[in-house]
Design a protein around this motif. Structure first.
Motif, short mmCIF file in Angstrom:
data_model
loop_
_atom_site.label_atom_id
_atom_site.label_comp_id
_atom_site.label_asym_id
_atom_site.label_seq_id
_atom_site.Cartn_x
_atom_site.Cartn_y
_atom_site.Cartn_z
N VAL A 19 0.83 -1.20 0.00
CA VAL A 19 0.00 0.00 0.00
C VAL A 19 0.88 1.26 0.00
CG1 VAL A 19 -1.71 1.33 1.29
CG2 VAL A 19 -1.94 -1.16 1.10
N ALA A 20 1.97 1.27 0.79
CA ALA A 20 2.87 2.43 0.84
C ALA A 20 3.53 2.67 -0.50
CB ALA A 20 3.93 2.21 1.92
N SER A 21 3.90 1.56 -1.18
CA SER A 21 4.53 1.69 -2.49
C SER A 21 3.55 2.28 -3.50
CB SER A 21 5.02 0.32 -2.97
OG SER A 21 5.55 0.39 -4.28
N MET A 22 2.30 1.83 -3.46
CA MET A 22 1.29 2.37 -4.37
C MET A 22 1.00 3.84 -4.06
SD MET A 22 -1.46 -0.78 -4.61
CE MET A 22 -2.55 0.21 -5.62
N ALA A 23 0.96 4.20 -2.77
CA ALA A 23 0.71 5.60 -2.39
C ALA A 23 1.83 6.49 -2.89
CB ALA A 23 0.58 5.70 -0.87
N SER A 24 3.08 5.99 -2.80
CA SER A 24 4.21 6.78 -3.28
C SER A 24 4.15 6.97 -4.79
CB SER A 24 5.51 6.07 -2.88
OG SER A 24 6.64 6.77 -3.40
N ASP A 25 3.80 5.90 -5.50
CA ASP A 25 3.71 5.98 -6.97
C ASP A 25 2.61 6.94 -7.39
OD1 ASP A 25 5.74 4.16 -7.13
OD2 ASP A 25 4.43 2.42 -7.49
N MET A 26 1.54 7.02 -6.61
CA MET A 26 0.40 7.86 -6.97
C MET A 26 0.50 9.26 -6.37
SD MET A 26 -2.53 4.94 -6.34
CE MET A 26 -3.87 6.07 -6.69
N GLY A 27 1.53 9.52 -5.57
CA GLY A 27 1.67 10.83 -4.95
C GLY A 27 0.65 11.07 -3.86
N ALA A 28 0.14 10.00 -3.28
CA ALA A 28 -0.85 10.10 -2.21
C ALA A 28 -0.14 10.16 -0.86
CB ALA A 28 -1.80 8.90 -2.25
N PRO A 29 -0.82 10.65 0.17
CA PRO A 29 -0.19 10.70 1.50
C PRO A 29 0.02 9.29 2.03
CG PRO A 29 -2.52 11.27 1.63
CD PRO A 29 -2.19 11.21 0.17
N PRO A 30 0.97 9.12 2.94
CA PRO A 30 1.24 7.79 3.51
C PRO A 30 -0.01 7.22 4.16
CG PRO A 30 2.94 9.36 4.12
CD PRO A 30 1.85 10.17 3.49
N VAL A 31 -0.15 5.92 4.07
CA VAL A 31 -1.32 5.26 4.63
C VAL A 31 -1.22 5.18 6.15
CG1 VAL A 31 -0.30 2.96 4.45
CG2 VAL A 31 -2.78 3.19 4.47
#
Length: 291
Positions: free
Chosen positions: A90-102
């Motif tokens: 989930v953290a890797s996907m958030a980083s790729d999408m520029g989303a805040p950390p889960v």
């Protein structure tokens, strides 16, 4: 001889707690299995299906596993390996999408994260416990089914003996009834010809007698019934399961009995046919529960 109806159970204890397995079955035309497992073991369901499927041929079987965890494996244990892998993805996907950390707290609601109790034992240890449980439960279940099956088989053979006795009586009575029927037919034909001023041609009557015998004679049916009864009594000397074989033989016996009923006109013989069919129906009802 096994009945399709039975119950068996087994229990396993460890420092992790107690597991109890129960197997129940009822009669069913085909092989049907239902497995109920605790949520943390749900992915083992295909394994249980394979194990149980090899233990019987037909019937409706339910297998249930209950677990009482010890304090060592208290409720809401976290499955650390699963949570760490989930967080990384989930953290890797958030980083790729520029989303805040889960927020880690949100992941605690994901199915499987708080089912870490089974992680106390590795897969090999679980399979060893499950194999022992299912083997002992199946053994107990089969003992129950065997006892019920032996009782039912005794009932079945009693009803078959009743049917066989009726057929023997019918066979003995058939000869006299046939001769009476032929003599009665000859008298009626002679009377009709006399009214018309004609004489009975014995050679022509002999031909008619052959045709009547072909329509009325039941010796062939009686012979096939005796053959089917012999097969019925010998069926347990062959490899099981026997339920479907017995059911097929009963169908054949019923067919031959119905044919006899369509051929005979004598009231006593017809009554015997009805009694024979009643006895066969009792047998059929009993073997519906045999595997």
């Amino acid at each position: 001889m096994f009945s399709m109806t039975g119950y068996g159970s087994a229990k396993a204890d460890g420092d992790w707690g107690t597991m109890t397995m129960g197997i129940t079955s009822v009669n069913h035309r085909y092989q049907e299995i239902t497995v109920k497992l605790p949520r943390e073991f749900s992915w083992w369901e295909p394994w249980f299906h394979r194990k149980i499927r090899s233990a019987f041929s037909r019937g409706k079987v339910s297998c249930r596993l209950d677990v009482a965890w010890s304090g060592r494996c208290g409720s809401n244990m976290i499955n650390r390996d699963f949570l760490m892998a989930l967080y990384r993805d989930v953290a890797s996907m958030a980083s790729d999408m520029g989303a805040p950390p889960v927020d880690l707290g949100y992941l605690l609601g994901v199915s499987g994260v708080l089912d870490g109790r089974s992680a106390v034992m590795d897969e090999d240890a679980l399979e060893e416990i499950f194999s022992d449980l299912i083997n002992r439960a199946v053994e107990d279940w089969n003992a129950s089914r065997r006892a019920e099956g032996e009782f039912l088989w005794g009932e079945v053979m009693g009803k078959i003996s009743v049917y066989e006795g009726i057929i023997d009586d019918l066979s003995s009575a058939w000869g006299e009834a046939r001769d009476r029927a032929f003599e009665h037919a000859k008298e009626r034909v002679s009377a009709m010809l006399k009214d018309m001023g004609l004489d009975l041609d014995e050679s022509r009557w002999a031909q008619e007698l052959v045709l009547m015998a072909d329509r009325w004679d039941v010796e062939e049916e009686l012979s096939r019934i005796r053959s089917h009864l012999l097969q019925f009594r010998q069926v347990t000397s062959k490899e099981g399961p026997w339920g479907k074989r017995l059911d097929f033989i009963i169908q054949e016996l019923n067919r031959e009995t119905n044919t006899i009923g369509s051929k005979v006109n004598d009231a006593v013989l017809r009554s015997m046919v009805v009694d024979a069919k009643t006895a066969l129906e009792m047998v059929r009802e009993q073997i519906q529960n045999l595997e």
